[in-house]
Design an enzyme around this catalytic site. Structure first.
Site, short mmCIF file in Angstrom:
data_model
loop_
_atom_site.label_atom_id
_atom_site.label_comp_id
_atom_site.label_asym_id
_atom_site.label_seq_id
_atom_site.Cartn_x
_atom_site.Cartn_y
_atom_site.Cartn_z
N TYR A 1 11.83 -2.06 12.86
CA TYR A 1 10.41 -2.37 12.58
C TYR A 1 9.94 -3.42 13.59
O TYR A 1 8.88 -3.27 14.20
CB TYR A 1 10.25 -2.89 11.15
CG TYR A 1 8.88 -3.47 10.87
CD1 TYR A 1 7.79 -2.63 10.62
CD2 TYR A 1 8.65 -4.85 10.88
CE1 TYR A 1 6.52 -3.17 10.37
CE2 TYR A 1 7.39 -5.39 10.64
CZ TYR A 1 6.33 -4.54 10.38
OH TYR A 1 5.07 -5.06 10.15
N SER B 1 2.94 -8.06 14.71
CA SER B 1 3.47 -8.95 13.67
C SER B 1 4.16 -10.12 14.35
O SER B 1 4.70 -9.96 15.46
CB SER B 1 4.49 -8.19 12.80
OG SER B 1 5.18 -9.11 11.96
N LYS C 1 6.90 -3.32 16.61
CA LYS C 1 5.81 -4.29 16.74
C LYS C 1 5.83 -4.98 18.11
O LYS C 1 4.79 -5.36 18.64
CB LYS C 1 5.86 -5.30 15.59
CG LYS C 1 5.55 -4.66 14.23
CD LYS C 1 4.15 -4.06 14.23
CE LYS C 1 3.75 -3.39 12.95
NZ LYS C 1 2.39 -2.80 13.01
N1 LIG Z 1 1.99 -7.43 5.07
C1 LIG Z 1 2.54 -8.18 5.97
O1 LIG Z 1 3.17 -9.18 5.65
C2 LIG Z 1 2.41 -7.87 7.43
C3 LIG Z 1 2.83 -8.82 8.36
C4 LIG Z 1 2.70 -8.56 9.71
C5 LIG Z 1 2.13 -7.37 10.13
N2 LIG Z 1 1.74 -6.43 9.20
C6 LIG Z 1 1.14 -5.22 9.70
O2 LIG Z 1 -0.17 -5.12 9.18
C7 LIG Z 1 -0.54 -3.74 9.03
C8 LIG Z 1 -1.00 -3.47 7.62
O3 LIG Z 1 0.04 -3.83 6.73
P1 LIG Z 1 -0.21 -3.95 5.16
O4 LIG Z 1 0.67 -5.04 4.71
O5 LIG Z 1 -1.65 -3.98 4.86
O6 LIG Z 1 0.46 -2.58 4.68
P2 LIG Z 1 0.15 -1.64 3.42
O7 LIG Z 1 1.42 -0.89 3.18
O8 LIG Z 1 -0.44 -2.41 2.31
O9 LIG Z 1 -0.95 -0.66 3.99
C9 LIG Z 1 -0.65 0.25 5.01
C10 LIG Z 1 -1.55 1.45 4.86
O10 LIG Z 1 -1.22 2.35 5.92
C11 LIG Z 1 -1.18 3.66 5.39
N3 LIG Z 1 -0.29 4.51 6.19
C12 LIG Z 1 1.07 4.51 6.21
N4 LIG Z 1 1.50 5.47 7.03
C13 LIG Z 1 0.40 6.07 7.56
C14 LIG Z 1 0.21 7.14 8.47
N5 LIG Z 1 1.23 7.79 8.99
N6 LIG Z 1 -1.06 7.50 8.77
C15 LIG Z 1 -2.12 6.85 8.22
N7 LIG Z 1 -1.99 5.84 7.34
C16 LIG Z 1 -0.74 5.46 7.01
C17 LIG Z 1 -0.67 3.50 3.96
O11 LIG Z 1 -1.03 4.63 3.16
C18 LIG Z 1 -1.36 2.21 3.55
O12 LIG Z 1 -2.61 2.46 2.93
C19 LIG Z 1 0.69 -2.95 9.47
O13 LIG Z 1 0.55 -2.63 10.84
C20 LIG Z 1 1.82 -3.93 9.29
O14 LIG Z 1 2.93 -3.62 10.09
C21 LIG Z 1 1.86 -6.67 7.87
#
Ligand SMILES: NC(=O)c1ccc[n+]([C@@H]2O[C@H](COP(=O)([O-])OP(=O)(O)OC[C@H]3O[C@@H](n4cnc5c(N)ncnc54)[C@H](O)[C@@H]3O)[C@@H](O)[C@H]2O)c1
Length: 252
Positions: free
Chosen positions: A153, A140, A157
């Site tokens: 968090y 991130s 990352k």
């Molecule tokens: N959304 C943002 O703004 C953002 C920004 C930067 C980075 N990220 C990163 O992108 C990635 C995806 O984020 P997102 O926004 O799509 O999140 P989200 O919450 O929409 O989706 C995450 C998915 O991971 C699954 N999950 C959670 N714990 C788990 C586990 N222990 N085992 C298997 N699956 C598990 C959840 O059930 C969910 O379906 C993550 O690594 C997050 O840190 C997100």
């Protein structure tokens, strides 16, 4: 779609929601067969059902080595090998003063967001050694340019970036490329869970947008496009890279 991943087998974790669902869908559109892995097996199954190409779903807790071992065994029995692994599943935290963070919460964050990659190295990477492949770790921009309130968090990352660099060096001899994507904020269920709904949430998102030079938040499609590139043979000479997909947030 142009078949840029034609004939490849991919595992995408967290494929039931947000970025993971978008990545799985783009990968399949580019010709890959995708194993959609998610703690929420029902959500992964719904995405997999929409993909075709022999794609499938598997309930998996990426923080649990036994669950990851079972995922790897499933991939081996079904496909014999894995070409692409996207370590995307992660959990976030509610914003708070760092002193208010509890050790159990910090341990869970590291277990799901960082140690999961170790379990993948042990169980899934052996399935990539014969043919080489591409690993994409989801970090991130907050790892590099943190906002206050998300210390642990952000720390997970930052660890993902370090692990990505180390893996890239170690697995180059196996022709396994290892890169990371650093998204900016996107309005996925992860962020909706932090901000909630209603007027205050809209206000908070509005303030966030102003911190992105390109004038909008990132979309799952932006992240999926970057993942297709890094997974494809077009990126065959790229390893150890952290690719920001953040509308310029890092330089804004
Ligand atoms: N959304 C943002 O703004 C953002 C920004 C930067 C980075 N990220 C990163 O992108 C990635 C995806 O984020 P997102 O926004 O799509 O999140 P989200 O919450 O929409 O989706 C995450 C998915 O991971 C699954 N999950 C959670 N714990 C788990 C586990 N222990 N085992 C298997 N699956 C598990 C959840 O059930 C969910 O379906 C993550 O690594 C997050 O840190 C997100």
């Amino acid at each position: 779609m142009t078949g840029r991943l034609h004939g490849k087998t991919a595992i995408v974790t967290g494929a039931g929601s947000g970025f993971g669902a978008a990545i799985a869908t783009r990968f399949a559109g580019e010709g890959a067969t995708v194993i959609c892995a998610d703690l929420a097996g029902d959500k992964a199954a719904a995405i997999a059902a929409s993909l075709g190409n022999g794609s499938s779903a598997r309930a998996c807790d990426v923080g649990d080595p036994a669950s990851v071992a079972a995922l790897a065994e499933y991939a081996r029995a079904r496909h014999g090998h894995v070409d692409i692994l996207v370590n995307n599943a992660a959990i976030s935290q509610r914003p708070k003063r760092t002193a208010k963070s509890e050790v159990a919460e910090i341990e869970r964050l590291f277990s799901v967001n960082v140690l999961s990659i170790q379990h993948m190295i042990v169980h899934v990477l052996p399935l990539m050694r014969e043919r080489g492949g591409s690993v994409i770790n989801m970090t991130s921009v907050t790892a590099i340019r943190p906002r206050p309130g998300m210390t642990w968090y952000n720390a997970t990352k930052a660890a993902v970036i370090s692990v990505t660099h180390s893996m890239a060096g170690e697995f180059a001899a196996d022709r396994i490329r290892v890169n990371a994507i650093a998204p900016g904020v996107s309005r996925t269920p992860m962020f909706d869970a932090i901000f909630g709904a209603g007027e205050r949430a809209e206000q908070a998102y509005g303030q966030l947008v102003e911190t992105f030079p390109l004038g909008r938040l990132s979309e799952p499609a932006d992240i999926a496009a970057a993942a297709v590139y890094l997974a494809s043979d077009e990126a065959s000479f790229i390893t150890g890279v952290v690719l920001p997909v953040d509308g310029g947030r890092l330089i804004g």
